[in-house]
Design an enzyme around this catalytic site. Structure first.
Site, PDB file in Angstrom:
ATOM      1  N   SER B  45      26.550 -16.931 -62.776  1.00  0.00           N
ATOM      2  CA  SER B  45      25.473 -17.468 -63.620  1.00  0.00           C
ATOM      3  C   SER B  45      25.808 -17.433 -65.110  1.00  0.00           C
ATOM      4  CB  SER B  45      24.176 -16.692 -63.400  1.00  0.00           C
ATOM      5  OG  SER B  45      23.888 -16.583 -62.037  1.00  0.00           O
ATOM      6  N   ILE B  47      25.554 -15.145 -67.308  1.00  0.00           N
ATOM      7  CA  ILE B  47      24.546 -14.498 -68.142  1.00  0.00           C
ATOM      8  C   ILE B  47      25.068 -13.142 -68.618  1.00  0.00           C
ATOM      9  CG2 ILE B  47      22.168 -13.665 -68.249  1.00  0.00           C
ATOM     10  CD1 ILE B  47      22.531 -16.646 -67.442  1.00  0.00           C
ATOM     11  N   HIS B  49      23.577 -10.093 -69.214  1.00  0.00           N
ATOM     12  CA  HIS B  49      22.279  -9.480 -68.954  1.00  0.00           C
ATOM     13  C   HIS B  49      21.961  -8.423 -69.990  1.00  0.00           C
ATOM     14  CE1 HIS B  49      21.582 -11.408 -65.101  1.00  0.00           C
ATOM     15  NE2 HIS B  49      22.843 -11.160 -64.767  1.00  0.00           N
ATOM     16  N   VAL B 172      48.835  -9.287 -52.784  1.00  0.00           N
ATOM     17  CA  VAL B 172      49.238  -7.938 -52.377  1.00  0.00           C
ATOM     18  C   VAL B 172      48.968  -7.754 -50.882  1.00  0.00           C
ATOM     19  CG1 VAL B 172      48.825  -5.476 -52.707  1.00  0.00           C
ATOM     20  CG2 VAL B 172      48.806  -7.034 -54.680  1.00  0.00           C
ATOM     21  N   CYS B 398      40.117 -37.088 -72.151  1.00  0.00           N
ATOM     22  CA  CYS B 398      38.853 -36.963 -71.413  1.00  0.00           C
ATOM     23  C   CYS B 398      37.757 -37.540 -72.288  1.00  0.00           C
ATOM     24  CB  CYS B 398      38.569 -35.499 -71.090  1.00  0.00           C
ATOM     25  SG  CYS B 398      36.880 -35.213 -70.519  1.00  0.00           S
ATOM     26  N   CYS B 400      34.509 -38.113 -71.533  1.00  0.00           N
ATOM     27  CA  CYS B 400      33.152 -37.566 -71.446  1.00  0.00           C
ATOM     28  C   CYS B 400      33.003 -36.337 -72.331  1.00  0.00           C
ATOM     29  CB  CYS B 400      32.807 -37.225 -70.007  1.00  0.00           C
ATOM     30  SG  CYS B 400      32.919 -38.619 -68.893  1.00  0.00           S
ATOM     31  N   CYS B 435      31.784 -37.695 -65.676  1.00  0.00           N
ATOM     32  CA  CYS B 435      32.491 -38.481 -64.661  1.00  0.00           C
ATOM     33  C   CYS B 435      33.405 -37.600 -63.824  1.00  0.00           C
ATOM     34  CB  CYS B 435      33.226 -39.682 -65.258  1.00  0.00           C
ATOM     35  SG  CYS B 435      34.936 -39.403 -65.723  1.00  0.00           S
TER      36      CYS B 435
HETATM   37  C1  FAD Z   1      26.726 -15.923 -57.665  1.00  0.00           C
HETATM   38  C2  FAD Z   1      27.093 -14.911 -58.700  1.00  0.00           C
HETATM   39  C3  FAD Z   1      26.346 -14.795 -59.881  1.00  0.00           C
HETATM   40  C4  FAD Z   1      26.666 -13.851 -60.826  1.00  0.00           C
HETATM   41  N1  FAD Z   1      25.998 -13.848 -62.022  1.00  0.00           N
HETATM   42  C5  FAD Z   1      26.351 -12.939 -62.975  1.00  0.00           C
HETATM   43  C6  FAD Z   1      25.741 -12.953 -64.247  1.00  0.00           C
HETATM   44  O1  FAD Z   1      24.955 -13.845 -64.556  1.00  0.00           O
HETATM   45  N2  FAD Z   1      26.042 -11.971 -65.122  1.00  0.00           N
HETATM   46  C7  FAD Z   1      26.926 -11.006 -64.820  1.00  0.00           C
HETATM   47  O2  FAD Z   1      27.129 -10.135 -65.641  1.00  0.00           O
HETATM   48  N3  FAD Z   1      27.579 -11.004 -63.652  1.00  0.00           N
HETATM   49  C8  FAD Z   1      27.312 -11.949 -62.722  1.00  0.00           C
HETATM   50  N4  FAD Z   1      27.961 -11.957 -61.540  1.00  0.00           N
HETATM   51  C9  FAD Z   1      28.978 -10.951 -61.301  1.00  0.00           C
HETATM   52  C10 FAD Z   1      30.306 -11.280 -61.948  1.00  0.00           C
HETATM   53  O3  FAD Z   1      30.643 -12.624 -61.732  1.00  0.00           O
HETATM   54  C11 FAD Z   1      31.356 -10.402 -61.332  1.00  0.00           C
HETATM   55  O4  FAD Z   1      30.910  -9.078 -61.430  1.00  0.00           O
HETATM   56  C12 FAD Z   1      32.689 -10.497 -62.000  1.00  0.00           C
HETATM   57  O5  FAD Z   1      33.120 -11.814 -62.117  1.00  0.00           O
HETATM   58  C13 FAD Z   1      33.668  -9.698 -61.181  1.00  0.00           C
HETATM   59  O6  FAD Z   1      34.944  -9.813 -61.736  1.00  0.00           O
HETATM   60  P1  FAD Z   1      36.177  -9.256 -60.941  1.00  0.00           P
HETATM   61  O7  FAD Z   1      37.316  -9.402 -61.847  1.00  0.00           O
HETATM   62  O8  FAD Z   1      35.852  -7.915 -60.425  1.00  0.00           O
HETATM   63  O9  FAD Z   1      36.274 -10.155 -59.659  1.00  0.00           O
HETATM   64  P2  FAD Z   1      36.959 -11.569 -59.396  1.00  0.00           P
HETATM   65  O10 FAD Z   1      36.703 -12.500 -60.489  1.00  0.00           O
HETATM   66  O11 FAD Z   1      36.569 -11.964 -58.035  1.00  0.00           O
HETATM   67  O12 FAD Z   1      38.498 -11.237 -59.459  1.00  0.00           O
HETATM   68  C14 FAD Z   1      39.193 -10.614 -58.428  1.00  0.00           C
HETATM   69  C15 FAD Z   1      40.568 -11.220 -58.368  1.00  0.00           C
HETATM   70  O13 FAD Z   1      41.364 -10.501 -57.467  1.00  0.00           O
HETATM   71  C16 FAD Z   1      42.219 -11.385 -56.814  1.00  0.00           C
HETATM   72  N5  FAD Z   1      42.694 -10.773 -55.576  1.00  0.00           N
HETATM   73  C17 FAD Z   1      41.979 -10.472 -54.479  1.00  0.00           C
HETATM   74  N6  FAD Z   1      42.756  -9.961 -53.524  1.00  0.00           N
HETATM   75  C18 FAD Z   1      44.000  -9.907 -54.031  1.00  0.00           C
HETATM   76  C19 FAD Z   1      45.243  -9.470 -53.503  1.00  0.00           C
HETATM   77  N7  FAD Z   1      45.366  -9.006 -52.281  1.00  0.00           N
HETATM   78  N8  FAD Z   1      46.347  -9.569 -54.289  1.00  0.00           N
HETATM   79  C20 FAD Z   1      46.254 -10.069 -55.542  1.00  0.00           C
HETATM   80  N9  FAD Z   1      45.091 -10.484 -56.082  1.00  0.00           N
HETATM   81  C21 FAD Z   1      43.977 -10.409 -55.328  1.00  0.00           C
HETATM   82  C22 FAD Z   1      41.346 -12.576 -56.586  1.00  0.00           C
HETATM   83  O14 FAD Z   1      42.088 -13.757 -56.336  1.00  0.00           O
HETATM   84  C23 FAD Z   1      40.542 -12.633 -57.872  1.00  0.00           C
HETATM   85  O15 FAD Z   1      41.115 -13.499 -58.833  1.00  0.00           O
HETATM   86  C24 FAD Z   1      27.694 -12.929 -60.582  1.00  0.00           C
HETATM   87  C25 FAD Z   1      28.464 -13.075 -59.432  1.00  0.00           C
HETATM   88  C26 FAD Z   1      28.188 -14.066 -58.513  1.00  0.00           C
HETATM   89  C27 FAD Z   1      29.079 -14.255 -57.341  1.00  0.00           C
END
Ligand code: FAD
Ligand code: FAD
Lengths: 417, 476
Positions: B45, B47, B49, B172, B398, B400, B435
Site C-alpha cells: 500500500s 503507506i 503508517h 539460496v 515514454c 504518458c 498506456c
Molecule cells: C498487500 C501488502 C500491503 C502492505 N502495505 C504496507 C504499508 O502500507 N505500509 C507498510 O509499512 N508496510 C506494508 N506492507 C508490508 C511491507 O510491504 C513489507 O513489510 C516489506 O516490503 C517487507 O520487506 P522485506 O524486504 O522483508 O520482504 P520482500 O520485499 O518480500 O523481500 C524479500 C526478498 O527475499 C528474496 N528471497 C526469498 N527467498 C530467497 C532465497 N532463497 N534466496 C535469495 N533471495 C530470496 C525475495 O525474492 C525478495 O526479494 C504491506 C505488505 C503487503 C503484502
C-alpha cells in the site's frame, strides 16, 4: 536552444494523417507561417505500421497500404515546404495558445500561436483498464504494440495467439500473425457483434478459418514468467461471465484490441471541454473546440475506422483555422445537437454557421430497418432510412442551410423496425 | 569470505545492507530475483503508517513509530519520493467511534504525535469526497506515503555505491557451517560469509530451517489492488482507512507519491508463496468497498491491478533475533514493515553490536544517492542545460509519463542496474502510465539490448522465461 518565444500563425500538434491533411489545407488556404510538431521520428502517425491494404478507397479510388497513403500527404508537405519538427514532443498548451515542446536540438521551448490544431490521434486501452484476473506474465500486448514488433522491428511476440476484442487492429493482427506462421486460436468479443469493419472480419478471419467467438471474454490469465494459457467464458446479456462455460486455451500470447482512447491530455491542459461519449473535444462544424482558436481533428476528436474520413475532417479543421487566423467570420447561429442514446454521439456537437454541414455519428448497438430522424422540437428536419446500422461503422448525414434556418436545437433519434 | 551476507533484496534487506555499508565490513546481498524489489516491497500500500495499529509494547509498534520518524530524512538522502500527507481512519457508527478512540489511545501509548479524533464537519472539510455516511475519524498528521520499490532500489544502490556487492538470480538453497562462518549455496554457486542476515520475506522460515532454526513459520497472505490514472489522484489528499472490524482492516483509498489513486488491499490467507495472481472476486471487492469510503471513484480509469503477498509470521510480531553464532533472523516483516524498515536497520545494527561484530565507521561513506527523478523535476533552464550536454534527454520515449531516453539510459547504467523491462519501469516510470508501455516498450527493449549487449529477442519482462519476443519474423 533559445529561450525567446517563437511566434507562428498555426501550430499543428501531431503529424499523422490528420495533422498533415490539416496543414496542407491551411497552407492552401493561405497560411504560410505554420509548423507541425510530431513526437515520432517520422511523419505518418499510426499509418506507418499499417502495412496492409485498405486505405484510400474513398479518397483516391484505389487501395493503398498505410505508408503509401501517408506518403501522398507527406509529399505535399514537402512540396509546399511546410515546416515540421519530428522527435519533438508537445508537453503543454495553454488556453491562450502558448505551446511548450521539447526535443534534442532545442531543449524545452515555447511557441506562441494564433491558432492550434490538435491532431494527436489515440492510444490503445491496456489490460489494466479491463481488470482481468490472474497473473502478470510476459506475452500480453495491445494489438498495436504487437503490430509494431512485427511490422517495424521484425520480431515475433509469440506463436500461439488468442485475441481479445474484435476491433480492427485485432482483426488485422489475427491475419498478420497467421501469415507470419503463428496459430491464432480464437478472437473473443465481449459483445454479441464485432466492433470491426465487416470487410476486415471477412478478409482477416473467415479467409483464414480463425474462429470469432462472440459474447465471449477472457476471465483469467495463467502463467508466471511467460503466458501459458487463458480461460475464456461466454457472457450473459448483462456481460457477466457464465461459470459453466469456462474453457482453457493454452497459448503464449494474448493480444488486446479492446478499444482506443483519444489522447486528450494536452487538450485538457488547454482547458478544452470534452464530450463524455467520444472522449474527444466538443466542436462546431469547423472543428473549433470551445476554446477559441483551438481546433481538433482525426482520432483525437473521435475514433475513425477509415483514414479517408480523417483526411476529410482534417481539411475542414485546416481551412477553418486559416479563416480564423485571417479574421474571417460568418453570420453566427447557435444550434446544439443532441442524441437519444441509440445514436451515441454526433460530431460536431454544435452548429454555428449556415452552410452545408455533414454530421458524423455512431449508433450504440446493431439495429435493423432503421430510420434516422433529425428533429427541431417536433419538426422533422431530415429523415434517412437504412437496412442496418452498427457500432463499427461511422454514419453521416448532410444538413443544408435551409434546414438549419431558425432551428433552436437538433435532436438525432433512431427509429427501429 | 564476506563479513556479512544479507539474504533478500527487499526494502528490509536493502535498508540493512545500506546501514552496514557505513562501516568497515564487506557485505554481499543475495537475491533470487532477476532484480531487487521483486517481493512484498514492490506490491504493497506504500503507506508510512503513523503507528497506532500495532499493540502497545510490541516490536512492531516501537519500530513503526521510530521508522516513521526516520523516513523523511532517509528519503531525502536517497532522493526518494516521500510525502507527509496524513491519514484518516473513518468511522460510520457508534461502534466505529469507540474503535477510533481505542486507536487514538493506543497510538498515544506507542508515542505517535498529534493524533486527534475529528467530527463529520471537520472530516468533510479535510476530504470533500469522503462518504456521506462517515461520521468521525482519527486524524494522524504524521502518516505519509512513499514509493516502496524506489526506496528499495535506492537503498541497495546506495549500499553498492558504498562497496556492497549484489548477487542476483542467487536463490539460496542450502547453508553449511564452515570454519569462521557459513557457506551459502545457490545451486552450483556459493558465497561464504562470517554472518548471515535472513531477510528473505515469505521464505525466511525456509532459510532459518537451513541452519536448524525451526522456531517460527511464515505464511503468505494475499493483498490485491486496483490502481487508477493520475487524473484521479486528486480525489483524496489523505490516506483513507476504514475503521478496522473483526473482519479485518478493510480497503484503503490513497493518493500515491506519483499522483495516482491506489485502492486495496484484500486480505486472503494462501498456501502458495509464488501465487501473485489477482482474482475476479478480489478486484470486485476492492472496487465495491473503496466506493463505500470515498464517493465517485472512476474505476473506468483503472490502469492496472496487482497483488502482493504479506509475510505473516507465526508469532504475531516481527521476528528479529539471533540464532546461534552469526545468524540473524529479520522475519515476519508484514505491515508496517515498509514504514519500519529504517528502524529495523538500526535495530539490527544494535543486535550485531551486541553479538560482538565490530562496527567501525568507514571513511568516505556517502549516505546520499542522486534522485532517480532529478531530471523530470528540474526547471526548464536546467533541463535545457542537461539536454545541451546530452541530447538523449530531449528524446521522449515514454509519452504518458514523459520519460526521456537520457533518463532510461542513466537508470540502466546506475546501481543496481536493471536488466529487464520491469526493472526499467520501476526505476524510471517508463511504461507505468496510462498506456502501460503500449507505445514505448518496443524502444526500451532496443535500449536494453544495446546496453546489455544481448539480442533484441533475448530481452525479458522480468528475467527467466519472460521473453518479450520469441524470434524474428518468418523464423518461427
Ligand atoms: C498487500 C501488502 C500491503 C502492505 N502495505 C504496507 C504499508 O502500507 N505500509 C507498510 O509499512 N508496510 C506494508 N506492507 C508490508 C511491507 O510491504 C513489507 O513489510 C516489506 O516490503 C517487507 O520487506 P522485506 O524486504 O522483508 O520482504 P520482500 O520485499 O518480500 O523481500 C524479500 C526478498 O527475499 C528474496 N528471497 C526469498 N527467498 C530467497 C532465497 N532463497 N534466496 C535469495 N533471495 C530470496 C525475495 O525474492 C525478495 O526479494 C504491506 C505488505 C503487503 C503484502
Ligand atoms: C492497426 C490499424 C489499422 C487500421 N486500418 C485501417 C484501414 O484498413 N483503412 C483505413 O482507412 N483506416 C484504417 N485505420 C484507421 C486510420 O489509420 C486512423 O484513423 C488514422 O491513422 C488516424 O489519424 P490521426 O492523424 O488522427 O492519428 P495518428 O495516425 O495516431 O497520428 C497522431 C500523431 O500525433 C502524434 N502526437 C500525439 N501526441 C503528440 C504530442 N504530444 N506531441 C507531438 N506529437 C504528438 C503521434 O505521434 C502521431 O504521429 C487503421 C488504424 C489502425 C491503428
Amino acid at each position: 536552444m533559445d529561450t525567446m518565444m517563437d511566434r507562428v500563425d498555426l501550430v499543428i500538434v501531431g503529424g499523422g494523417p490528420a495533422g498533415m491533411s490539416a496543414a496542407v489545407a491551411a497552407y492552401e488556404s493561405g497560411v504560410k507561417n505554420l509548423l507541425i510538431l510530431e513526437r515520432d521520428s517520422h511523419l505518418g502517425g499510426i499509418l506507418q505500421q499499417c502495412i496492409h491494404n485498405g486505405f484510400g478507397l474513398h479518397r483516391f479510388g484505389e487501395e493503398l497500404t498505410g505508408p503509401e497513403y501517408a506518403w501522398r500527404y507527406e509529399k505535399l508537405v514537402h512540396d509546399y515546404n511546410i515546416p515540421y519538427l519530428t522527435d519533438t514532443m508537445v508537453l503543454d498548451i495553454t488556453p491562450d495558445r502558448v505551446v511548450t515542446a521539447t526535443n534534442s536540438e532545442r531543449g524545452v521551448f515555447t511557441i506562441a500561436a494564433k491558432a492550434v490544431i490538435l491532431a494527436m490521434g489515440c492510444r490503445e486501452r491496456p489490460r489494466g483498464a479491463l481488470n482481468i484476473a490472474g497473473s502478470r506474465p510476459a506475452g500480453i500486448y495491445s494489438a498495436g504494440t504487437a503490430q509494431k514488433y512485427v511490422n517495424l522491428k521484425g520480431y515475433m511476440p509469440g506463436k500461439n495467439v488468442v485475441i481479445l476484442g474484435s476491433g480492427d487492429i485485432g482483426l488485422i493482427m489475427a491475419r498478420r500473425m497467421t501469415l507470419e506462421g503463428a496459430k491464432v486460436h480464437a478472437v473473443c468479443e465481449l459483445m454479441p457483434y464485432s466492433g470491426g469493419l465487416a470487410r476486415n472480419i471477412e478478409q482477416c478471419l473467415h479467409d483464414f478459418g480463425i474462429p470469432l467467438r462472440l459474447s465471449h471474454t477472457v476471465v483469467e490469465i495463467h502463467g508466471r514468467e511467460r503466458l501459458e494459457g487463458v480461460t475464456i467464458a461466454r457472457v450473459d446479456e448483462r456481460r457477466r461471465p457464465i461459470a459453466e462455460t469456462r474453457e482453457y486455451i493454452p497459448c503464449d500470447t494474448l493480444l488486446l484490441s479492446v478499444g482506443l482512447i483519444p489522447e486528450n491530455e494536452l487538450s485538457k491542459t488547454a482547458g478544452v471541454p470534452l464530450d463524455r461519449v467520444t472522449n474527444g473535444a466538443l466542436v462546431d462544424q469547423d472543428r473549433q473546440t470551445e476554446v477559441e482558436g483551438i481546433f481538433a481533428c482525426g482520432n483525437v476528436l473521435h475514433v475513425h475506422d477509415l483514414v479517408d474520413f480523417v483526411s476529410e475532417e482534417a481539411e475542414i479543421a485546416g481551412r477553418s483555422a486559416a479563416a480564423y487566423i485571417q479574421g474571417q467570420s460568418a453570420e453566427a447561429l447557435d444550434i446544439p445537437l443532441s442524441v437519444d442514446g441509440r445514436v451515441r454521439y454526433t460530431v460536431p456537437q454544435r452548429i454555428t454557421q449556415k452552410k452545408d454541414v455533414t454530421v458524423f455519428f455512431r449508433v450504440a448497438d446493431v439495429y435493423r430497418n432503421v430510420t434516422l430522424k433529425v428533429l427541431d422540437g417536433d419538426r422533422v428536419v431530415l429523415k434517412k432510412k437504412k437496412p442496418k446500422m452498427a457500432p463499427g461503422e461511422m454514419e453521416s448525414v448532410t444538413l443544408k442551410p435551409e434546414q438549419l434556418a431558425g432551428a433552436a436545437g437538433l435532436r438525432f433519434e433512431l427509429e427501429v423496425g | 569470505m564476506y563479513d556479512i551476507a544479507v539474504i533478500g533484496a527487499g526494502v528490509v534487506g536493502g535498508m540493512i545492507a545500506r546501514a552496514l555499508s557505513a562501516y568497515r565490513l564487506s557485505v554481499c546481498i543475495l537475491e533470487k530475483g532477476h532484480d531487487v524489489a521483486v517481493g512484498a516491497s514492490c506490491a504493497n500500500s506504500a503507506i508510512v503508517h503513523a503507528g497506532f495499529d500495532a499493540q502497545e509494547g510490541s516490536l512492531k509498534a516501537r519500530l513503526n513509530v521510530r521508522g516513521s520518524e526516520l523516513m523523511a530524512g532517509v528519503c531525502e538522502e536517497l532522493g526518494v519520493k516521500y510525502k507527509n500527507n496524513g491519514s484518516l481512519v473513518i468511522g460510520f457508527c457508534d461502534e466505529d467511534r469507540e474503535t477510533v478512540e481505542t486507536l487514538r489511545r493506543r497510538g498515544e501509548a506507542n508515542g505517535v504525535k498529534g493524533l486527534r479524533v475529528i467530527d463529520q464537519a471537520e472530516l468533510r472539510r479535510l476530504e470533500p469526497n469522503i462518504s456521506e455516511n462517515a461520521v468521525c475519524a482519527l486524524w494522524a498528521p504524521t502518516g505519509g506515503i512513499v514509493c516502496p520499490y524506489e526506496l528499495t532500489i535506492a537503498a541497495v544502490g546506495n549500499a553498492m555505491d558504498n562497496g556492497a556487492d549484489l548477487r542476483l538470480d542467487f536463490c539460496v538453497s542450502s547453508i553449511d557451517r564452515i570454519a569462521g562462518g557459513w557457506r551459502i549455496r545457490a545451486g552450483a554457486e556459493a558465497v561464504e560469509a562470517a554472518a548471515i542476515i535472513n531477510a528473505a520475506g515469505v521464505y525466511a522460515d525456509g532459510i532459518a530451517r537451513m541452519v536448524g532454526d525451526n522456531s517460527f513459520s511464515i505464511h503468505p497472505r494475499r493483498g490485491e489492488y486496483v490502481l487508477l490514472d493520475k487524473e484521479c489522484g486528486g480525489l483524496v489528499s489523505h490516506t483513507i482507512f476504514r475503521t478496522p472490524t473483526k473482519m479485518g482492516k478493510g480497503i484503503l483509498v490513497t493518493p500515491t507519491v506519483d499522483g495516482n489513486l491506489l485502492t486495496g488491499p484484500t486480505s486472503v490467507d494462501m498456501q502458495d508463496k509464488e501465487d501473485k495472481a489477482t482474482t475476479a472476486e478480489g478486484l470486485s471487492r476492492v472496487m465495491t468497498e473503496a466506493q463505500e469510503n470515498v464517493r465517485g471513484i472512476p474505476f473506468g480509469k483503472s490502469i492496472t491491478s496487482f497483488c502482493g503477498l504479506r509475510a505473516v509470521g507465526s508469532t504475531g510480531d516481527f521476528i528479529i533475533n539471533r540464532f546461534g553464532e552469526g545468524f540473524f533472523n529479520v522475519a515476519g516483516i508484514e505491515s508496517p514493515g515498509l514504514s519500519s524498515a529504517p528502524a529495523i536497520a538500526e535495530y539490527v545494527l544494535e543486535l550485531l553490536r551486541q553479538a560482538g561484530v565490530k562496527l567501525e565507521p568507514k571513511p568516505g561513506y556517502n549516505p546520499r544517492r542522486p534522485a532517480m527523478h532529478a531530471f523530470r523535476e528540474a526547471s526548464a533552464e536546467e533541463k535545457n542545460r542537461i539536454i545541451r550536454e546530452n541530447p538523449a534527454y530531449g528524446r521522449v520515449i515514454c509519452r504518458c509519463e514523459t520519460v526521456t531516453e537520457g533518463e532510461i539510459l542513466a537508470a540502466i547504467r546506475t546501481n543496481p542496474r536493471p536488466r529487464d523491462l520491469d526493472g526499467v519501469k520501476r526505476r524510471t516510470r517508463a511504461q507505468m502510465g496510462r498506456c502501460q508501455g503500449g507505445f514505448c516498450s518496443p524502444y526500451i527493449v532496443g535500449l536494453l539490448a544495446e546496453e546489455l549487449h544481448i539480442p533484441y529477442e533475448a530481452v525479458t519482462k522480468s528475467g527467466g522465461k519472460s521473453v518479450i519476443n520469441v524470434g524474428r519474423t518468418k523464423e518461427v
